[in-house]
Design a protein around this motif. Sequence first.
Motif, PDB file in Angstrom:
ATOM      1  N   LYS A  12       0.837  -1.029   0.017  1.00  0.00           N
ATOM      2  CA  LYS A  12       0.064  -0.157  -0.014  1.00  0.00           C
ATOM      3  C   LYS A  12       0.961   1.314  -0.107  1.00  0.00           C
ATOM      4  O   LYS A  12       2.092   1.170   0.467  1.00  0.00           O
ATOM      5  CB  LYS A  12      -0.907   0.078   1.311  1.00  0.00           C
ATOM      6  N   PRO A  13       0.369   2.301  -0.589  1.00  0.00           N
ATOM      7  CA  PRO A  13       1.367   3.441  -0.773  1.00  0.00           C
ATOM      8  C   PRO A  13       1.851   3.837   0.726  1.00  0.00           C
ATOM      9  O   PRO A  13       1.143   3.956   1.784  1.00  0.00           O
ATOM     10  CB  PRO A  13       0.316   4.762  -1.005  1.00  0.00           C
ATOM     11  N   GLY A  14       3.208   4.183   0.608  1.00  0.00           N
ATOM     12  CA  GLY A  14       3.840   4.394   1.986  1.00  0.00           C
ATOM     13  C   GLY A  14       4.245   3.145   2.895  1.00  0.00           C
ATOM     14  O   GLY A  14       4.775   3.520   4.134  1.00  0.00           O
ATOM     15  N   ALA A  15       3.729   1.994   2.489  1.00  0.00           N
ATOM     16  CA  ALA A  15       4.056   0.712   3.446  1.00  0.00           C
ATOM     17  C   ALA A  15       4.964   0.151   3.099  1.00  0.00           C
ATOM     18  O   ALA A  15       5.105  -1.157   3.860  1.00  0.00           O
ATOM     19  CB  ALA A  15       2.595   0.152   3.566  1.00  0.00           C
ATOM     20  N   ARG A  16       5.800   0.350   2.165  1.00  0.00           N
ATOM     21  CA  ARG A  16       6.961  -0.747   1.706  1.00  0.00           C
ATOM     22  C   ARG A  16       7.907  -1.142   2.850  1.00  0.00           C
ATOM     23  O   ARG A  16       8.343  -2.017   3.218  1.00  0.00           O
ATOM     24  CB  ARG A  16       7.513  -0.023   0.503  1.00  0.00           C
ATOM     25  N   ALA A  17       8.492   0.004   3.886  1.00  0.00           N
ATOM     26  CA  ALA A  17       9.340  -0.080   4.588  1.00  0.00           C
ATOM     27  C   ALA A  17       8.824  -1.057   5.853  1.00  0.00           C
ATOM     28  O   ALA A  17       9.271  -2.153   6.317  1.00  0.00           O
ATOM     29  CB  ALA A  17       9.730   1.047   5.448  1.00  0.00           C
ATOM     30  N   GLU A  18       7.382  -1.029   6.036  1.00  0.00           N
ATOM     31  CA  GLU A  18       6.922  -1.784   7.052  1.00  0.00           C
ATOM     32  C   GLU A  18       6.581  -3.122   6.560  1.00  0.00           C
ATOM     33  O   GLU A  18       7.124  -4.233   7.171  1.00  0.00           O
ATOM     34  CB  GLU A  18       5.472  -0.933   7.413  1.00  0.00           C
ATOM     35  N   LEU A  19       6.209  -3.349   5.478  1.00  0.00           N
ATOM     36  CA  LEU A  19       6.105  -4.617   4.706  1.00  0.00           C
ATOM     37  C   LEU A  19       7.213  -5.236   4.884  1.00  0.00           C
ATOM     38  O   LEU A  19       7.485  -6.336   5.129  1.00  0.00           O
ATOM     39  CB  LEU A  19       5.615  -4.504   3.501  1.00  0.00           C
ATOM     40  N   LYS A  20       8.610  -4.531   4.293  1.00  0.00           N
ATOM     41  CA  LYS A  20       9.959  -5.178   4.203  1.00  0.00           C
ATOM     42  C   LYS A  20      10.164  -5.627   5.825  1.00  0.00           C
ATOM     43  O   LYS A  20      10.666  -6.941   5.763  1.00  0.00           O
ATOM     44  CB  LYS A  20      10.760  -4.023   3.709  1.00  0.00           C
ATOM     45  N   SER A  21      10.074  -4.997   6.696  1.00  0.00           N
ATOM     46  CA  SER A  21      10.373  -5.299   8.020  1.00  0.00           C
ATOM     47  C   SER A  21       9.517  -6.618   8.475  1.00  0.00           C
ATOM     48  O   SER A  21      10.033  -7.148   9.266  1.00  0.00           O
ATOM     49  CB  SER A  21      10.019  -4.090   9.144  1.00  0.00           C
ATOM     50  N   LEU A  22       8.176  -6.540   8.164  1.00  0.00           N
ATOM     51  CA  LEU A  22       7.360  -7.525   8.485  1.00  0.00           C
ATOM     52  C   LEU A  22       7.864  -8.983   7.955  1.00  0.00           C
ATOM     53  O   LEU A  22       8.034 -10.054   8.578  1.00  0.00           O
ATOM     54  CB  LEU A  22       6.079  -7.347   8.114  1.00  0.00           C
ATOM     55  N   GLU A  44      13.932  -3.794  -2.509  1.00  0.00           N
ATOM     56  CA  GLU A  44      13.205  -2.687  -2.820  1.00  0.00           C
ATOM     57  C   GLU A  44      13.114  -2.599  -4.233  1.00  0.00           C
ATOM     58  O   GLU A  44      14.324  -2.611  -4.996  1.00  0.00           O
ATOM     59  CB  GLU A  44      13.627  -1.556  -2.133  1.00  0.00           C
ATOM     60  N   VAL A  45      12.158  -2.403  -5.143  1.00  0.00           N
ATOM     61  CA  VAL A  45      12.035  -2.103  -6.539  1.00  0.00           C
ATOM     62  C   VAL A  45      12.716  -0.753  -6.723  1.00  0.00           C
ATOM     63  O   VAL A  45      11.790   0.091  -6.084  1.00  0.00           O
ATOM     64  CB  VAL A  45      10.772  -2.629  -6.971  1.00  0.00           C
ATOM     65  N   LEU A  46      13.469  -0.633  -7.420  1.00  0.00           N
ATOM     66  CA  LEU A  46      13.887   0.517  -7.593  1.00  0.00           C
ATOM     67  C   LEU A  46      13.334   1.491  -8.630  1.00  0.00           C
ATOM     68  O   LEU A  46      13.057   2.968  -8.166  1.00  0.00           O
ATOM     69  CB  LEU A  46      15.321   0.591  -8.565  1.00  0.00           C
ATOM     70  N   ASP A  47      12.429   1.185  -9.475  1.00  0.00           N
ATOM     71  CA  ASP A  47      11.449   2.048 -10.091  1.00  0.00           C
ATOM     72  C   ASP A  47      10.127   2.040  -9.746  1.00  0.00           C
ATOM     73  O   ASP A  47       9.137   2.485 -10.357  1.00  0.00           O
ATOM     74  CB  ASP A  47      11.519   1.814 -11.678  1.00  0.00           C
ATOM     75  N   ASN A  48       9.565   1.458  -8.458  1.00  0.00           N
ATOM     76  CA  ASN A  48       8.369   1.511  -8.045  1.00  0.00           C
ATOM     77  C   ASN A  48       8.563   1.844  -6.316  1.00  0.00           C
ATOM     78  O   ASN A  48       8.889   0.948  -5.633  1.00  0.00           O
ATOM     79  CB  ASN A  48       7.633   0.319  -8.243  1.00  0.00           C
ATOM     80  N   GLU A  54      10.907 -10.402  -2.393  1.00  0.00           N
ATOM     81  CA  GLU A  54      11.621 -11.260  -1.530  1.00  0.00           C
ATOM     82  C   GLU A  54      12.161 -12.647  -2.377  1.00  0.00           C
ATOM     83  O   GLU A  54      11.164 -12.998  -3.089  1.00  0.00           O
ATOM     84  CB  GLU A  54      10.405 -11.689  -0.617  1.00  0.00           C
ATOM     85  N   ILE A  55      13.304 -12.795  -2.092  1.00  0.00           N
ATOM     86  CA  ILE A  55      13.822 -14.119  -2.660  1.00  0.00           C
ATOM     87  C   ILE A  55      14.105 -15.201  -1.691  1.00  0.00           C
ATOM     88  O   ILE A  55      15.117 -14.492  -0.701  1.00  0.00           O
ATOM     89  CB  ILE A  55      14.931 -13.953  -3.542  1.00  0.00           C
ATOM     90  N   ALA A  56      13.555 -16.235  -1.201  1.00  0.00           N
ATOM     91  CA  ALA A  56      13.611 -17.190  -0.374  1.00  0.00           C
ATOM     92  C   ALA A  56      14.385 -18.458  -0.907  1.00  0.00           C
ATOM     93  O   ALA A  56      14.119 -18.847  -2.064  1.00  0.00           O
ATOM     94  CB  ALA A  56      12.426 -17.462   0.179  1.00  0.00           C
ATOM     95  N   VAL A  84      -0.367  -4.999   1.697  1.00  0.00           N
ATOM     96  CA  VAL A  84      -0.368  -5.027   0.497  1.00  0.00           C
ATOM     97  C   VAL A  84      -1.609  -4.635  -0.144  1.00  0.00           C
ATOM     98  O   VAL A  84      -2.725  -4.468   0.072  1.00  0.00           O
ATOM     99  CB  VAL A  84      -0.020  -6.503  -0.065  1.00  0.00           C
ATOM    100  N   ALA A  85      -1.469  -3.808  -1.518  1.00  0.00           N
ATOM    101  CA  ALA A  85      -2.480  -3.245  -2.216  1.00  0.00           C
ATOM    102  C   ALA A  85      -2.977  -4.357  -3.274  1.00  0.00           C
ATOM    103  O   ALA A  85      -4.073  -3.856  -3.802  1.00  0.00           O
ATOM    104  CB  ALA A  85      -2.004  -1.985  -2.867  1.00  0.00           C
ATOM    105  N   ALA A  86      -2.304  -5.212  -3.492  1.00  0.00           N
ATOM    106  CA  ALA A  86      -2.833  -6.257  -4.627  1.00  0.00           C
ATOM    107  C   ALA A  86      -2.264  -7.483  -4.204  1.00  0.00           C
ATOM    108  O   ALA A  86      -1.218  -7.580  -3.361  1.00  0.00           O
ATOM    109  CB  ALA A  86      -2.035  -5.871  -5.859  1.00  0.00           C
TER     110      ALA A  86
END
Length: 97
Positions: A12-22, A44-48, A54-56, A84-86
């Motif tokens: 979701k807009p602005g939630a990437r850092a929180e998602l990454k941490s989670l 982090e996707v550079l152009d988005n 995530e690569i596991a 997540v937005a989608a």
Amino acid sequence: MAIKVVVEFQAKPGARAELKSLLANISATHGSQAVGFLGSTQYEVLDNPDGLVEIAEWESAEAQAAAVEPATVTGVYAPVSELVAAPFRATRIGHGS
């Protein structure tokens, strides 16, 4: 055969850092207990500004499937859906024989 699972997220807009941490916390807490889990890294996707990948790494596709089902049933991944937005996209890849 070892595999990698590439998971693409649209936060979701602005939630990437929180998602990454989670995701890192889920990997550290639950991944370490999963048989066959070799680790994961979030990128982090550079152009988005809301894109995350995530690569596991897993010992095998069977080990990954065996670990994901109970984690899904018990709600380990439920907090991810709030950030997540989608729907995410997961691709399992490995070296050919």
